[in-house]
Scaffold this motif. Structure first.
Motif, PDB file in Angstrom:
ATOM      1  N   VAL A  74       0.840  -1.199   0.000  1.00 34.32           N
ATOM      2  CA  VAL A  74       0.000   0.000   0.000  1.00 34.32           C
ATOM      3  C   VAL A  74       0.874   1.247   0.000  1.00 34.32           C
ATOM      4  O   VAL A  74       0.619   2.213  -0.733  1.00 34.32           O
ATOM      5  CB  VAL A  74      -0.943   0.010   1.222  1.00 34.32           C
ATOM      6  N   LYS A  75       1.932   1.228   0.785  1.00 36.27           N
ATOM      7  CA  LYS A  75       2.805   2.401   0.893  1.00 36.27           C
ATOM      8  C   LYS A  75       3.520   2.726  -0.407  1.00 36.27           C
ATOM      9  O   LYS A  75       3.850   3.890  -0.655  1.00 36.27           O
ATOM     10  CB  LYS A  75       3.812   2.197   2.030  1.00 36.27           C
ATOM     11  N   ILE A  76       3.761   1.706  -1.250  1.00 34.79           N
ATOM     12  CA  ILE A  76       4.416   1.991  -2.538  1.00 34.79           C
ATOM     13  C   ILE A  76       3.396   2.246  -3.645  1.00 34.79           C
ATOM     14  O   ILE A  76       3.771   2.471  -4.789  1.00 34.79           O
ATOM     15  CB  ILE A  76       5.394   0.867  -2.949  1.00 34.79           C
ATOM     16  N   GLY A  77       2.098   2.195  -3.283  1.00 39.64           N
ATOM     17  CA  GLY A  77       1.090   2.626  -4.242  1.00 39.64           C
ATOM     18  C   GLY A  77       0.195   1.565  -4.838  1.00 39.64           C
ATOM     19  O   GLY A  77      -0.483   1.821  -5.834  1.00 39.64           O
ATOM     20  N   ILE A  78       0.139   0.356  -4.242  1.00 39.49           N
ATOM     21  CA  ILE A  78      -0.769  -0.685  -4.727  1.00 39.49           C
ATOM     22  C   ILE A  78      -1.971  -0.732  -3.789  1.00 39.49           C
ATOM     23  O   ILE A  78      -1.853  -1.134  -2.632  1.00 39.49           O
ATOM     24  CB  ILE A  78      -0.074  -2.060  -4.779  1.00 39.49           C
ATOM     25  N   CYS A  79      -3.129  -0.301  -4.272  1.00 35.50           N
ATOM     26  CA  CYS A  79      -4.333  -0.224  -3.443  1.00 35.50           C
ATOM     27  C   CYS A  79      -5.435  -1.093  -4.058  1.00 35.50           C
ATOM     28  O   CYS A  79      -5.593  -1.136  -5.272  1.00 35.50           O
ATOM     29  CB  CYS A  79      -4.802   1.221  -3.316  1.00 35.50           C
ATOM     30  N   HIS A  80      -6.217  -1.732  -3.194  1.00 31.97           N
ATOM     31  CA  HIS A  80      -7.119  -2.806  -3.596  1.00 31.97           C
ATOM     32  C   HIS A  80      -8.531  -2.509  -3.095  1.00 31.97           C
ATOM     33  O   HIS A  80      -8.745  -2.336  -1.901  1.00 31.97           O
ATOM     34  CB  HIS A  80      -6.577  -4.109  -2.968  1.00 31.97           C
ATOM     35  N   ALA A  81      -9.491  -2.442  -4.016  1.00 25.71           N
ATOM     36  CA  ALA A  81     -10.907  -2.389  -3.650  1.00 25.71           C
ATOM     37  C   ALA A  81     -11.459  -3.800  -3.858  1.00 25.71           C
ATOM     38  O   ALA A  81     -11.686  -4.223  -4.991  1.00 25.71           O
ATOM     39  CB  ALA A  81     -11.659  -1.390  -4.515  1.00 25.71           C
ATOM     40  N   PRO A  82     -11.664  -4.558  -2.772  1.00 26.08           N
ATOM     41  CA  PRO A  82     -11.923  -5.998  -2.910  1.00 26.08           C
ATOM     42  C   PRO A  82     -13.337  -6.332  -3.351  1.00 26.08           C
ATOM     43  O   PRO A  82     -14.260  -5.525  -3.241  1.00 26.08           O
ATOM     44  CB  PRO A  82     -11.668  -6.516  -1.492  1.00 26.08           C
ATOM     45  N   GLU A  83     -13.492  -7.544  -3.820  1.00 19.88           N
ATOM     46  CA  GLU A  83     -14.811  -8.081  -4.130  1.00 19.88           C
ATOM     47  C   GLU A  83     -15.646  -8.111  -2.854  1.00 19.88           C
ATOM     48  O   GLU A  83     -15.156  -8.457  -1.781  1.00 19.88           O
ATOM     49  CB  GLU A  83     -14.669  -9.502  -4.697  1.00 19.88           C
ATOM     50  N   GLY A  84     -16.921  -7.737  -2.967  1.00 16.17           N
ATOM     51  CA  GLY A  84     -17.791  -7.780  -1.804  1.00 16.17           C
ATOM     52  C   GLY A  84     -17.690  -6.559  -0.914  1.00 16.17           C
ATOM     53  O   GLY A  84     -18.247  -6.522   0.178  1.00 16.17           O
ATOM     54  N   ARG A  85     -16.947  -5.544  -1.340  1.00 25.23           N
ATOM     55  CA  ARG A  85     -16.849  -4.227  -0.698  1.00 25.23           C
ATOM     56  C   ARG A  85     -16.070  -4.238   0.601  1.00 25.23           C
ATOM     57  O   ARG A  85     -15.108  -3.518   0.758  1.00 25.23           O
ATOM     58  CB  ARG A  85     -18.238  -3.607  -0.494  1.00 25.23           C
TER      59      ARG A  85
END
Length: 234
Positions: A74-85
């Motif tokens: 996350v700190k290097i810029g990989i962000c995840h909006a997961p399935e199912g919110r």
């Protein structure tokens, strides 16, 4: 920006990903389509570090991150909006958004990003003080995307953002994805609505039983007979 080579992942003894190879260029929107159970969600979870890789390599900006912890990604810029919110139901909408920026210390920029997300999804501002669990499914999906954006992603992973939503909300979600593309955020989009995903994708991959079986531009795969019959219902 992202290069995946020979990636494998498994749950216990069950192999889910098998020698996956995938490349994402900077500022591209990449669509990943396939049937339920093909391994799409597991691939996103492995890229974000939630799921461990059992083989292969994940390279981000030229650096091997295969063993990097999820919070470090996350700190290097990989962000995840997961399935199912997976919003934090008892917390307010605004608190959920602030949690998306937990790794940041730039308060003025965080406040600016908060307002930018409220401008994209006005209903979130209207309900900022309400518990996230009181939102509708579509509103929770907007919140999940906005929360990921609060991390200032260089690579945004979107897992089934339109799943279970009414047609008008699906259109609103895809409009938001198109807007993020205009902002030059690199996006990897997993989506059951293959027709809509391929229509806006620069490049696309088709996954079956844990393997990438087809790749090409979004336009090429929209015209591919195998894809049209299996995933577009044509």
């Amino acid at each position: 920006m992202l290069v995946i080579r020979g990636l494998g992942s498994q749950y216990g003894r069950i192999s889910v990903l098998r020698s996956v190879n995938l490349v994402i260029g900077r500022h591209q929107l990449i669509a990943l389509v396939g049937a339920n159970g093909a391994g799409k969600t597991t691939l996103l979870r492995t890229i974000s570090g939630v799921q461990k890789a059992s083989s292969g390599q994940i390279e981000f900006d030229g650096k091997d991150i295969t063993q990097l912890r999820a919070d470090k990604r996350v700190k290097i810029g990989i962000c995840h909006a997961p399935e199912g919110r997976h919003v934090f139901g008892p917390l307010s909408v605004e608190d959920n958004l602030h949690l998306g920026a937990y790794s940041r210390a730039d308060k003025a920029e965080i406040a600016a990003d908060l307002e930018r997300n409220y401008a994209m999804f006005p209903v979130l501002k209207q309900k900022a003080r309400l518990p996230a669990g009181t939102l509708s499914g579509g509103q929770q999906q907007m919140l999940a995307i906005a929360r990921a954006l609060m991390g200032r992603p260089r690579l945004l992973l979107l897992d089934e953002p339109s799943m279970g939503l009414a047609p008008l909300l699906v259109e609103e979600i895809f409009n938001a994805v198109t807007e993020l593309r205009k902002r030059k955020i690199t996006i990897l989009l997993v989506e059951q609505n293959a027709n809509a995903a391929l229509a806006i994708a620069d490049q696309a991959y088709v996954m079956e039983t844990g393997e990438i079986v087809l790749s090409g531009s979004g336009k090429e795969l929209l015209g591919n007979e195998r894809v049209r019959e299996a995933y577009l219902g044509i």
